[in-house]
Design a protein around this motif. Sequence first.
Motif, short mmCIF file in Angstrom:
data_model
loop_
_atom_site.label_atom_id
_atom_site.label_comp_id
_atom_site.label_asym_id
_atom_site.label_seq_id
_atom_site.Cartn_x
_atom_site.Cartn_y
_atom_site.Cartn_z
N LYS A 58 0.77 -0.96 0.23
CA LYS A 58 -0.09 -0.03 -0.04
C LYS A 58 0.53 1.09 0.31
CE LYS A 58 -3.91 2.35 1.97
NZ LYS A 58 -5.13 2.07 1.82
N ILE A 59 0.49 1.96 -0.82
CA ILE A 59 1.05 3.38 -0.93
C ILE A 59 0.29 4.63 -1.36
CG2 ILE A 59 3.42 2.95 -2.45
CD1 ILE A 59 2.78 3.72 -4.46
N ILE A 60 0.58 5.31 -1.21
CA ILE A 60 0.02 6.91 -1.60
C ILE A 60 1.02 7.54 -2.91
CG2 ILE A 60 -0.80 9.17 -0.59
CD1 ILE A 60 -2.14 6.91 1.25
N GLU A 61 0.31 7.62 -4.01
CA GLU A 61 0.85 8.03 -4.70
C GLU A 61 0.10 9.25 -5.26
OE1 GLU A 61 2.82 7.30 -9.46
OE2 GLU A 61 1.15 5.90 -8.53
N VAL A 62 0.55 10.51 -5.17
CA VAL A 62 -0.27 11.83 -6.12
C VAL A 62 0.40 11.69 -7.53
CG1 VAL A 62 -0.41 13.99 -5.74
CG2 VAL A 62 -0.32 12.32 -3.62
N VAL A 63 -0.12 11.57 -8.44
CA VAL A 63 -0.23 11.91 -9.73
C VAL A 63 -0.57 13.38 -10.01
CG1 VAL A 63 -0.81 11.32 -12.14
CG2 VAL A 63 -0.39 9.81 -10.56
N ILE A 64 0.62 13.80 -10.49
CA ILE A 64 0.03 16.16 -11.17
C ILE A 64 -0.09 16.19 -12.63
CG2 ILE A 64 0.82 18.17 -10.13
CD1 ILE A 64 2.21 17.35 -7.96
N GLY A 65 -0.93 16.38 -13.07
CA GLY A 65 -0.85 16.82 -14.96
C GLY A 65 -0.48 17.69 -15.11
N ILE A 66 0.25 18.23 -16.30
CA ILE A 66 0.39 18.97 -16.46
C ILE A 66 -0.35 20.93 -16.66
CG2 ILE A 66 -0.92 18.76 -18.97
CD1 ILE A 66 2.48 19.78 -19.73
N ASP A 67 -1.22 20.52 -15.84
CA ASP A 67 -2.49 21.85 -15.16
C ASP A 67 -2.22 21.29 -14.55
OD1 ASP A 67 -2.79 22.40 -18.41
OD2 ASP A 67 -4.71 20.98 -18.08
N SER A 104 4.42 11.66 -8.56
CA SER A 104 4.65 11.90 -10.00
C SER A 104 3.66 12.90 -10.47
CB SER A 104 4.15 10.35 -10.60
OG SER A 104 4.40 9.75 -9.65
N ALA A 105 4.88 13.53 -11.22
CA ALA A 105 4.68 15.43 -11.85
C ALA A 105 5.23 15.17 -13.43
CB ALA A 105 4.77 15.96 -11.50
N ASP A 106 4.31 15.16 -14.25
CA ASP A 106 4.81 15.87 -15.98
C ASP A 106 6.18 16.94 -15.76
OD1 ASP A 106 3.33 15.27 -18.47
OD2 ASP A 106 4.44 17.40 -18.73
N ALA A 107 6.74 16.86 -16.58
CA ALA A 107 7.96 17.28 -16.15
C ALA A 107 7.54 19.26 -16.58
CB ALA A 107 8.30 17.55 -18.24
N GLU A 108 6.40 19.14 -17.42
CA GLU A 108 5.55 20.37 -17.51
C GLU A 108 4.69 20.96 -17.02
OE1 GLU A 108 6.67 22.30 -20.24
OE2 GLU A 108 8.23 21.08 -20.93
N ALA A 113 2.10 23.16 -8.04
CA ALA A 113 1.04 21.96 -7.72
C ALA A 113 2.42 21.25 -7.21
CB ALA A 113 1.03 21.59 -9.19
N VAL A 114 3.43 20.91 -7.18
CA VAL A 114 4.70 19.62 -6.98
C VAL A 114 4.70 20.15 -5.53
CG1 VAL A 114 7.00 18.87 -6.36
CG2 VAL A 114 5.77 18.89 -8.78
N VAL A 115 5.03 21.61 -5.18
CA VAL A 115 5.43 21.74 -4.30
C VAL A 115 4.10 22.37 -2.55
CG1 VAL A 115 6.19 24.36 -2.16
CG2 VAL A 115 7.57 23.90 -4.60
N THR A 116 2.79 22.23 -3.54
CA THR A 116 1.68 22.14 -2.56
C THR A 116 1.47 20.60 -2.44
OG1 THR A 116 0.58 24.14 -4.03
CG2 THR A 116 -0.69 22.82 -2.92
N ALA A 117 1.38 20.25 -3.10
CA ALA A 117 1.49 18.52 -2.52
C ALA A 117 2.28 18.03 -1.54
CB ALA A 117 1.74 17.65 -3.87
#
Length: 139
Positions: A58-67, A104-108, A113-117
């Motif tokens: 079990k993990i917590i994975e936060v994926v952040i899209g380009i937007d 996990s975040a998109d390169a763009e 958004a990453v800092v907020t997560a």
Amino acid sequence: MKFRRKEPEEVTVNLTPLIDVVFLLLIFFMVSTTFTKETHLQIDLPEAGGEISEAQAKIIEVVIGIDGDYSVNGQSLINSQPDTLRRAIVDQASDNRKLPFIISADAETPHQAVVTAMDVAGKLGFASLSITTQQPAEQ
């Protein structure tokens, strides 16, 4: 008529008042300085050239899209507000803050958004925070 010449007096500068002023300034700045304790998240960035690690149960994975849109363990969130992200993470993790937290975040993706997560994870008390990378293409 023969006049006696005055012997020239030795010119000296008294440094005692200058030293006193410097010490007073030093004491003033030491007393008036405020020390703030900044909190930082400690993260372990994975090596890009490393081996693929085995997935835990079990993990917590936060994926952040380009937007800047968030998805927690495959479930998209209705908005990208930090409070919504916090509630989704609490729903997935319950009271277990020892779970690995992966971003996990998109390169763009916007950096904010990453800092907020990362900020939400730190405030919730997650100790194991990782950011995913991909291996560079061989040339």
